[in-house]
Motif scaffolding. Sequence first.
Motif, mmCIF file in Angstrom:
data_model
loop_
_atom_site.group_PDB
_atom_site.id
_atom_site.type_symbol
_atom_site.label_atom_id
_atom_site.label_comp_id
_atom_site.label_asym_id
_atom_site.label_seq_id
_atom_site.Cartn_x
_atom_site.Cartn_y
_atom_site.Cartn_z
ATOM 1 N N GLN A 55 0.812 -1.221 0.000
ATOM 2 C CA GLN A 55 0.000 0.000 0.000
ATOM 3 C C GLN A 55 0.840 1.264 0.000
ATOM 4 O O GLN A 55 0.363 2.322 -0.389
ATOM 5 C CB GLN A 55 -0.941 0.005 1.208
ATOM 6 N N MET A 56 2.087 1.168 0.470
ATOM 7 C CA MET A 56 2.962 2.346 0.544
ATOM 8 C C MET A 56 3.781 2.525 -0.728
ATOM 9 O O MET A 56 4.443 3.524 -0.886
ATOM 10 C CB MET A 56 3.940 2.228 1.719
ATOM 11 N N SER A 57 3.769 1.529 -1.585
ATOM 12 C CA SER A 57 4.732 1.560 -2.689
ATOM 13 C C SER A 57 4.235 2.366 -3.879
ATOM 14 O O SER A 57 3.597 1.855 -4.769
ATOM 15 C CB SER A 57 5.079 0.135 -3.120
ATOM 16 N N GLU A 58 4.542 3.637 -3.832
ATOM 17 C CA GLU A 58 4.419 4.482 -5.028
ATOM 18 C C GLU A 58 5.778 4.426 -5.708
ATOM 19 O O GLU A 58 6.783 4.289 -5.033
ATOM 20 C CB GLU A 58 4.143 5.927 -4.623
ATOM 21 N N PRO A 59 5.829 4.572 -7.013
ATOM 22 C CA PRO A 59 7.141 4.589 -7.653
ATOM 23 C C PRO A 59 8.016 5.694 -7.050
ATOM 24 O O PRO A 59 7.608 6.845 -6.970
ATOM 25 C CB PRO A 59 6.826 4.856 -9.120
ATOM 26 N N GLY A 60 9.176 5.312 -6.551
ATOM 27 C CA GLY A 60 10.110 6.262 -5.959
ATOM 28 C C GLY A 60 9.787 6.630 -4.518
ATOM 29 O O GLY A 60 10.526 7.363 -3.889
ATOM 30 N N GLY A 61 8.677 6.113 -3.990
ATOM 31 C CA GLY A 61 8.295 6.413 -2.609
ATOM 32 C C GLY A 61 9.044 5.528 -1.631
ATOM 33 O O GLY A 61 9.846 4.671 -2.008
ATOM 34 N N PRO A 62 8.771 5.714 -0.330
ATOM 35 C CA PRO A 62 9.477 4.920 0.673
ATOM 36 C C PRO A 62 9.048 3.461 0.634
ATOM 37 O O PRO A 62 7.893 3.154 0.401
ATOM 38 C CB PRO A 62 9.070 5.569 1.996
ATOM 39 N N THR A 63 10.006 2.587 0.852
ATOM 40 C CA THR A 63 9.737 1.151 0.961
ATOM 41 C C THR A 63 9.336 0.854 2.408
ATOM 42 O O THR A 63 9.406 1.722 3.281
ATOM 43 C CB THR A 63 10.990 0.339 0.605
ATOM 44 N N PHE A 64 8.948 -0.377 2.677
ATOM 45 C CA PHE A 64 8.538 -0.745 4.034
ATOM 46 C C PHE A 64 9.614 -0.428 5.072
ATOM 47 O O PHE A 64 9.315 0.203 6.073
ATOM 48 C CB PHE A 64 8.138 -2.232 4.098
ATOM 49 N N PRO A 65 10.871 -0.812 4.854
ATOM 50 C CA PRO A 65 11.869 -0.480 5.879
ATOM 51 C C PRO A 65 12.098 1.024 6.039
ATOM 52 O O PRO A 65 12.589 1.474 7.061
ATOM 53 C CB PRO A 65 13.158 -1.153 5.403
ATOM 54 N N GLN A 66 11.746 1.795 5.030
ATOM 55 C CA GLN A 66 12.016 3.235 5.067
ATOM 56 C C GLN A 66 10.913 4.054 5.722
ATOM 57 O O GLN A 66 11.165 5.148 6.210
ATOM 58 C CB GLN A 66 12.255 3.750 3.637
ATOM 59 N N TRP A 67 9.680 3.551 5.780
ATOM 60 C CA TRP A 67 8.607 4.371 6.329
ATOM 61 C C TRP A 67 8.728 4.531 7.833
ATOM 62 O O TRP A 67 8.334 5.560 8.371
ATOM 63 C CB TRP A 67 7.226 3.879 5.922
ATOM 64 N N ALA A 68 9.248 3.526 8.545
ATOM 65 C CA ALA A 68 9.335 3.624 10.014
ATOM 66 C C ALA A 68 10.226 4.790 10.443
ATOM 67 O O ALA A 68 9.809 5.609 11.263
ATOM 68 C CB ALA A 68 9.800 2.308 10.615
ATOM 69 N N PRO A 69 11.454 4.924 9.898
ATOM 70 C CA PRO A 69 12.253 6.079 10.290
ATOM 71 C C PRO A 69 11.613 7.406 9.887
ATOM 72 O O PRO A 69 11.682 8.379 10.638
ATOM 73 C CB PRO A 69 13.595 5.882 9.578
ATOM 74 N N LEU A 70 10.972 7.441 8.718
ATOM 75 C CA LEU A 70 10.288 8.670 8.304
ATOM 76 C C LEU A 70 9.231 9.062 9.334
ATOM 77 O O LEU A 70 9.135 10.214 9.738
ATOM 78 C CB LEU A 70 9.597 8.474 6.947
ATOM 79 N N PHE A 71 8.446 8.084 9.736
ATOM 80 C CA PHE A 71 7.366 8.360 10.677
ATOM 81 C C PHE A 71 7.915 8.756 12.048
ATOM 82 O O PHE A 71 7.409 9.677 12.686
ATOM 83 C CB PHE A 71 6.438 7.144 10.784
ATOM 84 N N LYS A 72 8.981 8.086 12.502
ATOM 85 C CA LYS A 72 9.578 8.431 13.803
ATOM 86 C C LYS A 72 10.176 9.840 13.781
ATOM 87 O O LYS A 72 10.066 10.578 14.754
ATOM 88 C CB LYS A 72 10.603 7.376 14.205
ATOM 89 N N LEU A 73 10.782 10.221 12.670
ATOM 90 C CA LEU A 73 11.269 11.595 12.530
ATOM 91 C C LEU A 73 10.104 12.585 12.554
ATOM 92 O O LEU A 73 10.155 13.604 13.242
ATOM 93 C CB LEU A 73 12.067 11.755 11.231
ATOM 94 N N HIS A 74 9.066 12.255 11.825
ATOM 95 C CA HIS A 74 7.892 13.125 11.745
ATOM 96 C C HIS A 74 7.245 13.312 13.121
ATOM 97 O O HIS A 74 6.794 14.408 13.455
ATOM 98 C CB HIS A 74 6.881 12.520 10.766
ATOM 99 N N MET A 75 7.225 12.255 13.925
ATOM 100 C CA MET A 75 6.596 12.313 15.247
ATOM 101 C C MET A 75 7.515 12.948 16.293
ATOM 102 O O MET A 75 7.108 13.156 17.426
ATOM 103 C CB MET A 75 6.189 10.905 15.701
ATOM 104 N N GLY A 76 8.786 13.206 15.915
ATOM 105 C CA GLY A 76 9.723 13.821 16.849
ATOM 106 C C GLY A 76 10.338 12.838 17.831
ATOM 107 O O GLY A 76 10.877 13.241 18.860
ATOM 108 N N HIS A 77 10.290 11.551 17.526
ATOM 109 C CA HIS A 77 10.861 10.533 18.409
ATOM 110 C C HIS A 77 12.381 10.454 18.316
ATOM 111 O O HIS A 77 13.014 9.823 19.142
ATOM 112 C CB HIS A 77 10.258 9.157 18.113
ATOM 113 N N ALA A 78 12.955 11.080 17.294
ATOM 114 C CA ALA A 78 14.405 11.065 17.098
ATOM 115 C C ALA A 78 14.791 12.228 16.200
ATOM 116 O O ALA A 78 13.995 12.663 15.368
ATOM 117 C CB ALA A 78 14.843 9.743 16.471
ATOM 118 N N THR A 79 16.037 12.691 16.376
ATOM 119 C CA THR A 79 16.538 13.756 15.497
ATOM 120 C C THR A 79 17.936 13.448 14.974
ATOM 121 O O THR A 79 18.390 14.115 14.050
ATOM 122 C CB THR A 79 16.580 15.113 16.235
#
Length: 184
Positions: A55-79
């Motif tokens: 469901q996340m796979s748009e061409p050039g979009g984040p893969t499954f392993p890549q969405w977790a860090p994106l989301f954690k950055l977005h939520m401010g859980h890590a910098t």
Amino acid sequence: MPASPDPARAAAAPPPGPDGETIGFYKPDSYNAEESVGHMMRRITTMLAQAVASQMSEPGGPTFPQWAPLFKLHMGHATTVAELARECQLDTGAMTRLLDRLEAKGLCRRVRSVSDRRVVNIELTDEGREAARQVPHVLCSVQNELLTGFSPEEWMQLKHYLRRLLDNAQAIAARGEKNDPASS
């Protein structure tokens, strides 16, 4: 004279529960890996990851392993790389490689800290923020589908059981760390 206990069996025996009694749910002579809690949880996690990835796979979009860090950055859980690696339960080398791919896709950038040049902060780009905003929608959709047929009460009970399993797993890990001379 009683036989001495088998050391292999003693090492594999779980510690007593809160009431002092150990229940041996699994027995070595009848063990079936496919019916084990760990195996089933691993299969569920793998299949959940595949559904999220599809469901996340748009061409050039984040893969499954890549969405977790994106989301954690977005939520401010890590910098920083180190914080993000800890949050995602990856080593810093693997996280650096993952960030290389995210940066190549234009989803994040690394910026040196002005107060400490040794620290590299990670920032999401506008595209990265947009991708991260999609994550909870996809996760909710996939997990709601996974829970098809469950009542709200069953869902709450399942979460209760999973928390107990997690607590037990954390206690086992803590005992292992305490007994590991390398972690001291």
